[in-house]
Structure formats: structure tokens, C-alpha cells
Write a protein that holds these residues in place. Sequence first.
Motif, PDB file in Angstrom:
ATOM      1  N   MET A 129       5.728   6.297  -7.058  1.00 51.00           N
ATOM      2  CA  MET A 129       5.634   6.588  -8.499  1.00 51.00           C
ATOM      3  C   MET A 129       5.236   5.321  -9.234  1.00 51.00           C
ATOM      4  SD  MET A 129       8.548   8.067 -11.091  1.00 51.00           S
ATOM      5  CE  MET A 129       8.557   9.684 -10.374  1.00 51.00           C
ATOM      6  N   SER A 130       4.260   5.406 -10.137  1.00 52.42           N
ATOM      7  CA  SER A 130       3.793   4.233 -10.869  1.00 52.42           C
ATOM      8  C   SER A 130       4.867   3.755 -11.824  1.00 52.42           C
ATOM      9  CB  SER A 130       2.524   4.572 -11.655  1.00 52.42           C
ATOM     10  OG  SER A 130       2.837   5.429 -12.729  1.00 52.42           O
TER      11      SER A 130
ATOM     12  N   LYS B  92       5.161   5.915 -15.056  1.00 53.16           N
ATOM     13  CA  LYS B  92       5.814   7.199 -14.812  1.00 53.16           C
ATOM     14  C   LYS B  92       7.307   6.989 -14.610  1.00 53.16           C
ATOM     15  CE  LYS B  92       2.075  10.069 -13.886  1.00 53.16           C
ATOM     16  NZ  LYS B  92       1.952  11.475 -14.173  1.00 53.16           N
ATOM     17  N   SER B  93       7.664   5.862 -13.998  1.00 51.68           N
ATOM     18  CA  SER B  93       9.067   5.588 -13.763  1.00 51.68           C
ATOM     19  C   SER B  93       9.817   5.425 -15.073  1.00 51.68           C
ATOM     20  CB  SER B  93       9.209   4.316 -12.912  1.00 51.68           C
ATOM     21  OG  SER B  93       8.571   4.481 -11.678  1.00 51.68           O
TER      22      SER B  93
ATOM     23  N   ASN C  57     -11.442   7.144 -12.419  1.00 47.97           N
ATOM     24  CA  ASN C  57     -11.412   7.921 -11.178  1.00 47.97           C
ATOM     25  C   ASN C  57     -12.755   8.568 -10.823  1.00 47.97           C
ATOM     26  OD1 ASN C  57      -9.898   8.737  -8.895  1.00 47.97           O
ATOM     27  ND2 ASN C  57      -9.608  10.781  -9.752  1.00 47.97           N
TER      28      ASN C  57
ATOM     29  N   THR D 229       2.529   0.143  -7.454  1.00 45.83           N
ATOM     30  CA  THR D 229       2.444   1.269  -6.533  1.00 45.83           C
ATOM     31  C   THR D 229       1.738   2.449  -7.188  1.00 45.83           C
ATOM     32  OG1 THR D 229       4.540   0.566  -5.567  1.00 45.83           O
ATOM     33  CG2 THR D 229       3.771   2.779  -5.019  1.00 45.83           C
ATOM     34  N   LEU D 230       0.793   3.050  -6.459  1.00 43.04           N
ATOM     35  CA  LEU D 230       0.051   4.202  -6.964  1.00 43.04           C
ATOM     36  C   LEU D 230       0.820   5.497  -6.683  1.00 43.04           C
ATOM     37  CD1 LEU D 230      -3.446   3.090  -5.651  1.00 43.04           C
ATOM     38  CD2 LEU D 230      -2.698   3.057  -8.033  1.00 43.04           C
ATOM     39  N   LYS D 231       0.300   6.594  -7.210  1.00 38.78           N
ATOM     40  CA  LYS D 231       0.956   7.894  -7.044  1.00 38.78           C
ATOM     41  C   LYS D 231       1.158   8.246  -5.575  1.00 38.78           C
ATOM     42  CE  LYS D 231      -0.898  10.028 -11.253  1.00 38.78           C
ATOM     43  NZ  LYS D 231      -1.790  11.098 -11.770  1.00 38.78           N
ATOM     44  N   ASP D 232       0.183   7.888  -4.745  1.00 40.27           N
ATOM     45  CA  ASP D 232       0.272   8.262  -3.327  1.00 40.27           C
ATOM     46  C   ASP D 232       1.149   7.308  -2.516  1.00 40.27           C
ATOM     47  OD1 ASP D 232      -1.262   5.993  -3.193  1.00 40.27           O
ATOM     48  OD2 ASP D 232      -3.047   6.972  -2.368  1.00 40.27           O
TER      49      ASP D 232
ATOM     50  N   LYS E 204      -6.441   2.326 -11.399  1.00 42.81           N
ATOM     51  CA  LYS E 204      -6.787   3.416 -12.328  1.00 42.81           C
ATOM     52  C   LYS E 204      -6.463   3.019 -13.784  1.00 42.81           C
ATOM     53  CE  LYS E 204      -7.941   6.399  -9.051  1.00 42.81           C
ATOM     54  NZ  LYS E 204      -7.760   5.567  -7.865  1.00 42.81           N
TER      55      LYS E 204
ATOM     56  N   ALA F 110      -2.146   5.535 -17.652  1.00 44.91           N
ATOM     57  CA  ALA F 110      -1.860   6.900 -18.095  1.00 44.91           C
ATOM     58  C   ALA F 110      -1.220   6.857 -19.477  1.00 44.91           C
ATOM     59  CB  ALA F 110      -0.926   7.579 -17.097  1.00 44.91           C
TER      60      ALA F 110
ATOM     61  N   ASN G 218       1.298   7.506 -22.083  1.00 52.59           N
ATOM     62  CA  ASN G 218       2.702   7.899 -22.118  1.00 52.59           C
ATOM     63  C   ASN G 218       2.994   8.494 -23.494  1.00 52.59           C
ATOM     64  OD1 ASN G 218       5.562   7.986 -22.204  1.00 52.59           O
ATOM     65  ND2 ASN G 218       5.665   6.382 -20.637  1.00 52.59           N
TER      66      ASN G 218
END
Length: 1093
Positions: A1-2, A5-6, A186, A917-920, A931, A934, A936
Motif C-alpha cells: 500500500m502506498s 493510501k496508508s 501510467n 512501495t507501490l500498490k503491487d 506514478k 493519487a 487524496n
Amino acid sequence: MSFFKSVAANSSAFTPREATIAMMQSSPCRVLSRRTCSTLRINTSVNLLYFRGSSSVKVFSFLNIAHYSIYSGEEFCSSSKRRSRGPVMAAKKASQGQKEEEGRYKHTVDLPKTTFGMRANALAREPEIQKLWDDHQVFKRVVDKNDGGNFVLHDGPPYANGDLHMGHALNKILKDIINRYKLLQNYKVHFVPGWDCHGLPIELKVLQSLDQDARKDLAPLKLRAKAAKFAKATVKTQMSSFQRFGVWADWNNPYLTLDPEYEAAQIEVFGEMALKGYIYRGRKPVHWSPSTRTALAEAELEFPEGHVSRSIYALFRMVSSPSTKDGLFEEFFPDLCLAIWTTTPWTIPANAAVAVNAKLQYAVVEAKSFLEDVSISAGNKKRRLGNVLKEPKKPFFIVAYDLVPTLEAKWGIKLIIKKLFLGSDLENWRYVHPINNRECPVVIGGDYITTDSGTGLVHTAPGHGQEDYVIGLKYGLPIYSPVDDDGKFTEEAGEFSGLEVLGDGNIAVVKYLDEKMSILMEESYEHKYPYDWRSKKPTIFRATEQWFASVEGFRQAAMDAIGHVKWIPEQAENRISAMTSSRSDWCISRQRTWGLPIPVFYHVTSKEPLMNKETIDHIKSIIAQKGSDVWWYMKVEDLLPDKYRNKASEYEKGTDTMDVWFDSGSSWAAVLGKRGSLSFPADLYLEGTDQHRGWFQSSLLTSIATKGRAPYSSVITHGFVLDEKGFKMSKSLGNVMDPRTVIEGGQNHKDAPGYGADILRLWVSSVDYTGDVMIGPQILCQMSDIYRKLRGTLRYLLGNLHDWKVESAVSYHELPMIDQHALFQLGNVVKNIREGYENYQFFKIFQIIQRFVIVDLSNFYFDVAKDRLYVGGIASFTRRSCQTVLAAHLLSLARVIAPILPHLAEDVWQNLPFKYTLKDGSIAEFVFESKWPALNEKWLTLPAEEIDFWGKVLELRTEVNKVLEVARTGKLIGSSLEAKVYLHTSDATLASTLLEMCSANNDADTLHRIFLTSQVEVVASLGNELQNIPYTGEYLVQEDKVWIGVSRAEGSKCERCWNYSTQVGSFMEHPTLCGRCFSVVGIQPTPEMAAVT
């Protein structure tokens, strides 16, 4: 989790462990309790990198353990004069070996630490970063990982004939900014760089490198070999320069117009147009360059200022009339003449008619007495009367009625109007040619005949002008052009044979006409005149046998397609529409050796061309395998398909090559249509504004003619690069800015420092490229200063996150108000920057970043944050909340600036003190793998009343600073920490909110921290007890009046944080500390513990 997002998820991992530490307070406005984190074990190591000349790295010994030095706050970002530097200076003094007593708490002050250099050291660091990208194939790696749609920006090919100039830099950097932004979004970005390798520019370079004898002995194939070698060497040089700009492209697989596969695709486009009837051969006037001995397209012309032509007013004697109008001018014969005006006297031998406007009114005039002496010279306005006006008896002559007053003044003679009539009455009257005595007609011309200048009658030579040619076709006039390839009169011109038409030939024609009593006046005339853009010499209009593309056959389809393309700026659509709607047929043949041959054979006897599907396809297949040199070394029978080989002796190869605009105009077919990773049409074309009549138009015409649609969905045009005074760059003015010198520096680095590529890229982002743009030493110096401040901001962020971990983040709802407001500002900045990229308005991004970094961050948030970051305690809640916000800023800023400043962004990324860290679950090792940030939405949900309140707080802070400055000038205080601020407002709501901030449950939101003072008190009324406050003032904060007072702070100065407090002296173990610092020191690891951990 980025990370983002965290934070948004509010996971339990981010809930702080709190401990409440009771503190003694000396002011009713101080915080009564403080949230802090329990002690955290800090394991993050900081690697020491070598700074190439950017700053010294100091290593000192402490308990036999090597530690990295800490940097002062000034080295991380600029701040106001009033900021307290107490803990910073105390730590520095201690690290430099001063008495232990003076620095006993230095190990408890957490100053920034980073391996990120204060200076860019771009001349060394940028190539290192580019090598890092190349070694890891980062461009390909990111494209392969991205799973969005394709994005194709098709590269317009520059000529491979010299070093790059600032226009090239502007163009390629703009393209790279767009491509890099799309990567972060992307997209699978495909950018294939291209070069225009055929044509006269390169041929001339080759010829100029040879002596006269070598040129004579130069066979076509040898010339072509030398030209190809020169072009490929230039491509290599230019490619290296583009790469130094930081441009990402498929450098290993560029497209060159000399490549066989490209040439074959171009032949295919030509063949499709020919088979549809759009290609034809005809004799008509074209722009011809005597200096380079070839026909030119309109896009190969330039119109320099200051050209002066030798213009004449001449008389053609009338001899007969149509039978229906015998009596119209009977009383004026045999002394009636037509008066014409021309700026090209050398075309008079080719005269075939005189054209008039049917709707204009004309007059027969008689020349009487002189009004003034017109035999005067005034610079380029030199005038001379002809011999005919010096004769006692002067002829009658015909001019446009509206021009009579103008001509009277110009010629200096009185003109008596004898008769009026319409231009239509002159049609089919005849006159005697003044040189060869042929009878020629008066014809009706078009709307180009006006009364703006001249006489209203136009000398018409169908072999030397486009309008003349059209009129000639209408009336069946001879297309006569007695001029050869060198611009000299042929034998058809009689006594003028061998003379250069733009030199002695022109003079001789004028002299002849004057001797024949046919010159009214000769006058120097300054106007715009077409020059060959390569040789920089004048051109002529000359009728020759050429190959043409009939634009008329698909003009309307092209006009319709223009309307379906997005043009940036919008007015570009009007420009290309006007040029396309009015352009004549496109002359696509050139009389040169270095180019792609027109695949045509001529019958030896009849000269009829042989060109059909079989012959074109056969030649295309041969060229695809062996290249276009085959046209020169293979025999006719080998170039013809089997069907015609038994007749090979009856044919010969054509010698014309294709216009280079047909070369580059076919790139959509040769590149977009032939490479699997690309697509047609391209998403975007981006070139200079001159390409509306160049590459944009040639690409449009070939694509419409063969595919029925435009080769691009959107088109961006940029202006030209001028010096910083707005003048065109030229070697003679000494104002040329070489992009290589801007990046690497000149011979004298003091006068011409090397700024690196990022400064050049920052300049590109700062200008409104839709018009002409300016650059110069002062502008670059300004860019360098802005870059330095941005770098300082990023260094501040990196340095203050040296011990931060993602699991230490504070959830959004627990953040102090000041931190939530900071994220609100960041969210809006990222959102607005994204809009700037999407709309290709990079100058707006530049402005947003500049304001955000200098005003919102450096001058406020960073300034206020230093206290809790440096002395608030390593494990304190407010420090972790601030680091949470700083991490968001660092990760966002690094990515939003990356398209413009990729080297700086990557340098930041390689110095991150934590992994992203990326989503994957994979780690983003390079900034372009991370990327776009995002959005928020939670950050942007800050209530409107809070947004409004923080606007008031910032304005109030500005007003407080004014009073503090007055107090400083009056010697009451030095640092702002020596002050106590008093506030009063009659607005109950504002007063209540300010009181709440004074007693905020976290130290970050308290007013004295925001004002950088030791105390703040909100008073209910302005009583007598406030009369002794030495410095006061009343200010308007938005619509609220606020009274502000400043006095000396209460209490004593804390040795550790330099804040003043009545608590200093209250703690036996640490008598020189305030309550906060006592609490921090009590839980801070000892020096020995710190060394172990």
C-alpha cells in the motif's frame, strides 16, 4: 500500500501512543498538557555520499563513534530574519569543539541530516543520473510496466545539417515534459526521434567542404555517399545533445529519411497520390532559386526585412481596339499609352498582357506642368524621372482614377483628367510590346488588382507569376520565361542574353525602356521579397517543367479535417486554415542529387512520362532492399518491371528528386504506419509556428490525399526564441544563446557559467511558449535562483525525514489543524499542477511551484515547523505529525516536478531515507516508477470556515511581524523569541478561536509557535494594564480589526530551545531548561544510548 493510501486509510498502525506530561505554565494562554509519543527506537541509518563540490561533509569524533554532521537551518531553506536559531547555533557550536557547558544539550537537538547535496553540481551529477537511467533502461522499464493506453507524440524531424540551437532545445524539452508527464500518468509512451536527412542544406554542406576542382569531378553517387556520411555524423552529434537535455526517446531506433524502409514508404505515398490523379507534370511558374539552381516550396522561403527593389512606372503604347469600341479613345490616338508599375523590370521581356480590374474606374490623363523637382534621393526612396516626361510633348496615358492624386504627388506633375471609363471597357484593346514589338491584349484580372499602390494596371507575364499564370490560362496567353537555371536571360531575350536578371539584366531592361521613351519614373522600393532560406539570396518566379501535387483535388477534405483537430493555441487553426485554403498546387520536384528520386521514366523521343502502379511498386521494392542509390547505379532495364524490360532502350530515368517537405510529410506513413508499437493518427504533433506552412501542412496534405484524415489528433505550436531584449538572435548582434554553453558553460565560467540541463528545462517551463519567448544571462540567473530555492526546500524535507518510517505516520484525523491545512494546500497544488500538465500550460505550473515553495512552505510552514522538528523531542507526537506532512510533501513535490526537472527529482528519489512501495508491493526504485500522486479527497475536505480562518491567521501573522519589526528596530527585542504578543479583537468569534489556539491540546497549533514568539496572550479588553506595552498597532485582518501589542517576553531564556519561560530555573537537574525541554531531555536517549542505537 502506498504512503498516501496508508494515511487515508486511518489504519491502526498510525494511531500514536500518547503520554501526557503535565507542565507548569506561566501564561494563561499556554498549553496545559501536551501529547507526545512514547520513546521510539530509531534504527534508520544515513549513508554518507560524496558531494562533488556541493558542500563540505564534516565528520567529528564523539565517544569514538563517527557521526555525520548536522546542517544549519539556513542550508535547508531560506527563512525570515526573526526566526530563532538558538538550538541550531548551539548544536553547531558544540560540534565545532566549544565548551561542553555551552553545548551540553546538543545531542538532544534533532537537526536535519541528509546525503542530498545543497548544490546541484549539475555538470557532474546530471550525467551520473543519466547514466543511472541508461544502465537500468529506466525509460523502457517504466513503459513496459505501465498498463494504461498508448500515447504517441510524433517527432518532427530537424535537419541533420549542423549544431542545435535554442529553438531545438525549446522544442525537444517541451516534448519531453509532455512524455514524462504521460509516463507518470501510467501511459505507454512511444517517442521515436527523427531526422530529415535529404535535401539542399546537407548537399550544400558537402559542396562547401570541397574545393572547386573536387566539385567538378564529383559524380552523383560520390556526392550522395558524402551527403549520407555527413547526415549520419550530424545525427549522432545532435542525438548526443538531445540526450544531454535529459530527453527520453527510443534513441537506438530513430527514423532517418535516408533509411531504405523510410524511402520505400515515401514512394508508396507518392504512388498512391499519383494513382489517384493528384500528381501531375506541368509547365508553370514556381519559386526558383538561382543561387542553388532548384525549385522551392513556399515553406523554403523567408522574407527578410530591408529588401529594396528597382521599381518602374512604364508606358505601353496602345495601337488598336476591339471592333465594338472603335470610338472610345479616338481623340487620343496615336499618343495613348497604358501606364503600368512593376518591381521586377527584368520580367518585361516576358510580358504577354496588361491586366485591369473590370469594376474599377479608370481615366485618360494628360501630363502638364511640373509641380516640384522629383529628382531627389532620400536613402532607399531614390527616385528618377524618365526621359519621356522631359519631352515637350507628352503622351496621354491611362491610370486608375482613384490613384490620380497619388501619382501626381509621386511624379511631381499635374495630371489633367480627359476621360473616365470602367476597366471592363479596356478588355481586348491591344498595345505594342515595348521590347519585341508584338501586339498584346488588355485582359481582365482578378481582385488582386487594387488602388493600394501602382497605377491600377498590372504588367502580366504568365511565365513569372502565379496570378499571371492563371490569367494566361484563361486568355490563352503564351507562358514565356526566357530565364535559365542560373537566373540569366536566355537567347530568347535577345540583346539581354547572358545577363543576370537580378543584377545587370534588370539594369539593362530599365535602360532600354528609358531610351525608348517608355519610363515615367524609376524608384527604389523597400518591401518583403522571397529569399532562399538556405542560401539567403533572392529568388525569382520562373516557369519550368515540374511535378506538382494538385491540392485542389483534396483541398476541401483537408479543410474539413483541420476542424476536427485540437489546435493549441486555438488561433493556430485560423492560421493553417488560411494557408491551406489559399495555397496553390504543391511543386514537389527538385533539381538536386541528394534526395529521393521521383520514380518516373521518360520516353526518349516523345518525353512522355512512364509512371504507373507496376513501375512504382517495382521501384519501391528495390529501394526497400537497397536504398535510393539504386536509381543512380542501376540500369533502366533493371529498374523497370518485367513487362517493360524489352522496351528499356526507349526510356531514360528522370533526374528530379522529391521536395524534402514531401520527405518529412510522409513520416506518418513511414513511422506511425510501419512500427508496431505506434499508432495512426498520432496523439500529438508539436513544432514551431512556422510549420503551419511546413511540416504540419505537408503531413496533412499527404495524409488526406491517401488516407482521408489528418495524421494527428492534436497539434501544439510554439514561438521563436529571442534574446532577453526581444531581438532575434544573430551572430552579427552577438546575442546567440547556445544551449550547450548554457548547460556546460563557456570558456570563461565566470561570465558564462554552466547551469546544467534542469535550469534550461526550468526556463522552458516558465515561458508562455505559444508566443515568441526570450532568454538571456539575466533570465538564466533568475531561473538558477528559483531552482536553488526549490532544491533547498527538497533538502529541508529530506533532512527532516532522516529518521522517519511509514509506520510512524499519524492518521489524518489526528493531525493538528496546521498540518491538516498544509495537506489541504498540498492537495490543491497537486490538483492544479495536474491541470497545468493536462492543458499543456507549463508556465502556470512554474508559477504554482514557485509560490508554493517560497511563500506557503518556506516562509510559513517550514519556518513554524522547525521548533517541533528540532527541539520538540525525537518521539513527540507533534514531530511525527509534522514528519507525516513533510513526507507527503516530499513524495508529491518530487513527482510533480519530475517532468520538468527530471534530474533534480531523481536525485531526490535516490536520496529518500525510506522506500516507497507501490500498490503491487514492489519498490519504486526510480521516480518515474512511482506514478503520479493519487488525489487524496480527504485532504480537500477541509471545511470552508477552517480555510477562511487559516487565511486570517496567516494575515494576522503578517501584521504581527510588522509590530515585531518595529520593536526590533527600537532595540526592545532581537530575536522574535524575546517577545510576548498581545491580541485584542472585538469580534467575539475570532477572539474565541484565538483563545482556543492559545490553549490548544497540541503544541503545533498554539499561536506563539505560529508567530515564533515565546508567549501570546489574547486580552478581553484594552484596559489600563496594557498602557505600558511599548509597541502597539491596530490592523485590519480581512474585515476584522485586531489590536496588536509587543513587549519583552516573560521569564528567562531556555538554554536548549531559546524560548523564554518562567519555568526556567524550576528544575534542579536542569536549571537552564524550560518545562518542555526538561520533559524532552528526561525521555531523550543519552549520548551513549544514541551511539549504540
